[in-house]
Scaffold this motif. Structure first.
Motif, mmCIF file in Angstrom:
data_model
loop_
_atom_site.group_PDB
_atom_site.id
_atom_site.type_symbol
_atom_site.label_atom_id
_atom_site.label_comp_id
_atom_site.label_asym_id
_atom_site.label_seq_id
_atom_site.Cartn_x
_atom_site.Cartn_y
_atom_site.Cartn_z
ATOM 1 N N UNK A 27 -10.705 -7.606 -2.123
ATOM 2 C CA UNK A 27 -9.427 -7.518 -2.836
ATOM 3 C C UNK A 27 -8.824 -6.115 -2.740
ATOM 4 N N UNK A 28 -7.523 -6.058 -2.969
ATOM 5 C CA UNK A 28 -6.799 -4.789 -3.012
ATOM 6 C C UNK A 28 -6.534 -4.326 -4.442
ATOM 7 N N UNK A 29 -6.436 -5.283 -5.365
ATOM 8 C CA UNK A 29 -6.107 -4.947 -6.753
ATOM 9 C C UNK A 29 -6.745 -5.966 -7.678
ATOM 10 N N UNK A 30 -7.054 -5.533 -8.884
ATOM 11 C CA UNK A 30 -7.580 -6.440 -9.902
ATOM 12 C C UNK A 30 -6.788 -6.246 -11.186
ATOM 13 N N UNK A 31 -6.525 -7.356 -11.864
ATOM 14 C CA UNK A 31 -5.839 -7.307 -13.153
ATOM 15 C C UNK A 31 -6.879 -7.266 -14.268
ATOM 16 N N UNK A 32 -6.800 -6.274 -15.137
ATOM 17 C CA UNK A 32 -7.615 -6.307 -16.341
ATOM 18 C C UNK A 32 -7.065 -7.368 -17.289
ATOM 19 N N UNK A 33 -7.880 -7.888 -18.193
ATOM 20 C CA UNK A 33 -7.346 -8.816 -19.187
ATOM 21 C C UNK A 33 -6.171 -8.183 -19.941
ATOM 22 N N UNK A 34 -5.143 -8.975 -20.185
ATOM 23 C CA UNK A 34 -3.941 -8.454 -20.836
ATOM 24 C C UNK A 34 -4.200 -8.062 -22.284
ATOM 25 N N UNK A 35 -3.602 -6.981 -22.714
ATOM 26 C CA UNK A 35 -3.816 -6.471 -24.068
ATOM 27 C C UNK A 35 -2.495 -5.919 -24.583
ATOM 28 N N UNK A 36 -1.917 -6.556 -25.579
ATOM 29 C CA UNK A 36 -0.615 -6.134 -26.101
ATOM 30 C C UNK A 36 -0.802 -5.226 -27.306
ATOM 31 N N UNK A 37 -0.276 -4.012 -27.195
ATOM 32 C CA UNK A 37 -0.421 -3.015 -28.254
ATOM 33 C C UNK A 37 0.887 -2.726 -28.974
ATOM 34 N N UNK A 71 0.821 -1.206 0.000
ATOM 35 C CA UNK A 71 0.000 0.000 0.000
ATOM 36 C C UNK A 71 0.857 1.258 0.000
ATOM 37 N N UNK A 72 1.934 1.233 0.754
ATOM 38 C CA UNK A 72 2.820 2.389 0.802
ATOM 39 C C UNK A 72 3.499 2.605 -0.549
ATOM 40 N N UNK A 73 3.952 1.514 -1.173
ATOM 41 C CA UNK A 73 4.551 1.626 -2.504
ATOM 42 C C UNK A 73 3.536 2.123 -3.518
ATOM 43 N N UNK A 74 2.285 1.667 -3.395
ATOM 44 C CA UNK A 74 1.227 2.111 -4.303
ATOM 45 C C UNK A 74 0.912 3.590 -4.127
ATOM 46 N N UNK A 75 1.256 4.140 -2.971
ATOM 47 C CA UNK A 75 1.018 5.559 -2.690
ATOM 48 C C UNK A 75 2.245 6.411 -3.010
ATOM 49 N N UNK A 76 3.195 5.832 -3.736
ATOM 50 C CA UNK A 76 4.414 6.531 -4.157
ATOM 51 C C UNK A 76 5.220 7.020 -2.958
ATOM 52 N N UNK A 77 5.313 6.123 -1.984
ATOM 53 C CA UNK A 77 6.152 6.345 -0.826
ATOM 54 C C UNK A 77 7.096 5.152 -0.677
ATOM 55 N N UNK A 132 -9.900 0.017 -4.950
ATOM 56 C CA UNK A 132 -9.278 -1.101 -5.653
ATOM 57 C C UNK A 132 -8.327 -0.564 -6.719
ATOM 58 N N UNK A 133 -7.102 -1.024 -6.688
ATOM 59 C CA UNK A 133 -6.130 -0.649 -7.708
ATOM 60 C C UNK A 133 -6.355 -1.491 -8.965
ATOM 61 N N UNK A 134 -6.127 -0.882 -10.116
ATOM 62 C CA UNK A 134 -6.347 -1.555 -11.397
ATOM 63 C C UNK A 134 -5.014 -1.719 -12.111
ATOM 64 N N UNK A 135 -4.687 -2.962 -12.457
ATOM 65 C CA UNK A 135 -3.454 -3.260 -13.168
ATOM 66 C C UNK A 135 -3.755 -3.652 -14.602
#
Length: 384
Positions: free
Chosen positions: A222-232, A12-18, A267-270
């Motif tokens: 949950x704390x985070x969810x992964x969206x389906x991967x999409x390669x651009x 959580x601290x890393x996610x807050x840019x600390x 919830x964080x989104x990855x």
């Protein structure tokens, strides 16, 4: 400086840019797992006994073993669908040909699977799409067996950062390419925009319907969810231009992010997107993506510049080279780990992880060395 933090506090601290006590570390997510052969070798290395029950079929990454994550000392734990609609799980008469829930053909070339001919590759009219694609029912209980129970147990009984793995392996762009064939769909985006948009909207509706049921099942925990991967992008540049991304893809990804944030804003989104996608990072930030994987170590991607330019707006997960460093010598692994820490970790906003799945050409010793090195040199303040 914080010391001896619990995993969830650390992340959580890393996610807050600390800067927490040390860099969080992760393995086991949708795009950064461990192939089955290496998993079984790690079980033997740690004397963990028999494998756990596979959590899915139709893949060569089939095991989610908390015992192994504990041995590796990672900060993340995962919840996952019991079945993914894009998994090649339905057998056909051919032993190496499978179908997913959409009716798309998959081929097996041991131990991997790849999409066969797109089931929409020969059609010409929008109203033919629904004749060929079987849009699966997200309300079928087969997708989420025991999901709520695991998510609730992890929340109530552990202090780990809880991440929901991808509900579907591929996002809107890649799914459209699977169903239509990549070459044909790229042509559609130029020469038949109406067809491209119609297909993307149908794919987007399906993904959002599954995401809604996924959130209902595990979203409170949950704390985070992964969206389906999409390669651009490929290894040197984008596959589609930023203009095309904004027109065709961005509205669907935005819809999915808004769906998550409406359910629970915290919830964080990855998003996972391979290749040289640096030019799209501003678009991803604008969409509301919180975490980007993998920041692939490519000649076309300057990780130091990416960190400098977006260090307070986007968390980076990954970075570790799996093609040369991880299958290499002990010194290769140590130098790669220290490089990522040096280039990506200062100021927080970084979770150390492989840039893709660890393959069977990686030794168990190198896997252990990766995480030991991360703990040895990843304490804040960074002194490399």
């Amino acid at each position: 400086m914080a010391t001896n933090m619990l995993p969830r506090e650390r992340v959580q601290m890393a996610m807050s840019f600390q800067e927490p006590d040390r860099i969080p570390i992760a393995i086991g997510g949708g795009p950064y797992g461990i192939v089955d052969e290496l998993y079984k070798d790690l079980l033997k290395f740690f004397s963990l006994g028999d494998p756990v029950e596979p959590f899915r079929t139709g893949h060569n990454i089939s095991y989610m073993d908390d015992r192994l994550l504990e041995k590796l000392g990672t900060d993340f734990r995962y919840v996952y669908p019991s079945l993914s609609p894009s998994s090649p799980s339905q057998k056909t008469k051919s032993p190496d040909t499978f179908l997913d829930a959409y009716g798309q053909v998959w081929k097996r070339a041991f131990p991997y699977f790849y999409t066969g001919k797109g089931i929409l590759s020969d059609i010409h009219k929008i109203d033919q799409i629904d004749d060929y694609v079987k849009w699966p029912d997200p309300n079928d209980p087969c997708w989420f067996n025991n999901l709520c129970e695991r998510a609730r147990d992890l929340r109530n009984s552990t202090d780990y950062w809880i991440t929901a793995r991808m509900i579907n392996s591929h996002g809107p762009f890649q799914m459209a390419c699977d169903l239509r064939s990549t070459e044909r769909f790229l042509m559609d985006m130029v020469a038949d925009e109406d067809f491209a948009m119609a297909l993307l909207n149908r794919v987007g509706d399906s993904l959002c319907s599954f995401l809604d049921r996924y959130l209902c099942a595990c979203g409170p925990y949950i704390d985070m969810i992964e969206l389906p991967g999409d390669d651009y992008a490929g290894n040197s540049n984008l596959i589609i231009s930023p203009t095309m991304f904004r027109k065709f893809i961005k509205p669907i990804i935005t819809r999915m992010v808004e769906q998550v944030k409406t359910f629970r804003p915290e919830i964080k989104v990855m998003l996972h997107s391979d290749g040289a996608i640096t030019r799209l990072i501003p678009e991803l930030i604008d969409i509301g993506i919180d975490v980007l994987h993998p920041i692939e170590p490519l000649p076309a991607t300057n990780q130091s510049e990416v960190k400098k330019n977006y260090s307070d707006r986007l968390v980076f997960l990954g970075g570790i080279d799996i093609s040369k460093a991880m299958p290499g010598s002990e010194q290769d692994v140590i130098l790669e780990t220290k490089r990522c820490i040096n280039q990506l970790a200062r100021g927080g906003g970084y979770i150390l992880a492989p840039s893709n799945h660890l393959q069977s050409d990686v030794s168990v010793e190198n896997v252990v060395l990766l995480f030991n090195t991360a703990r040895l040199y990843g304490n804040y303040p960074i002194k490399i």
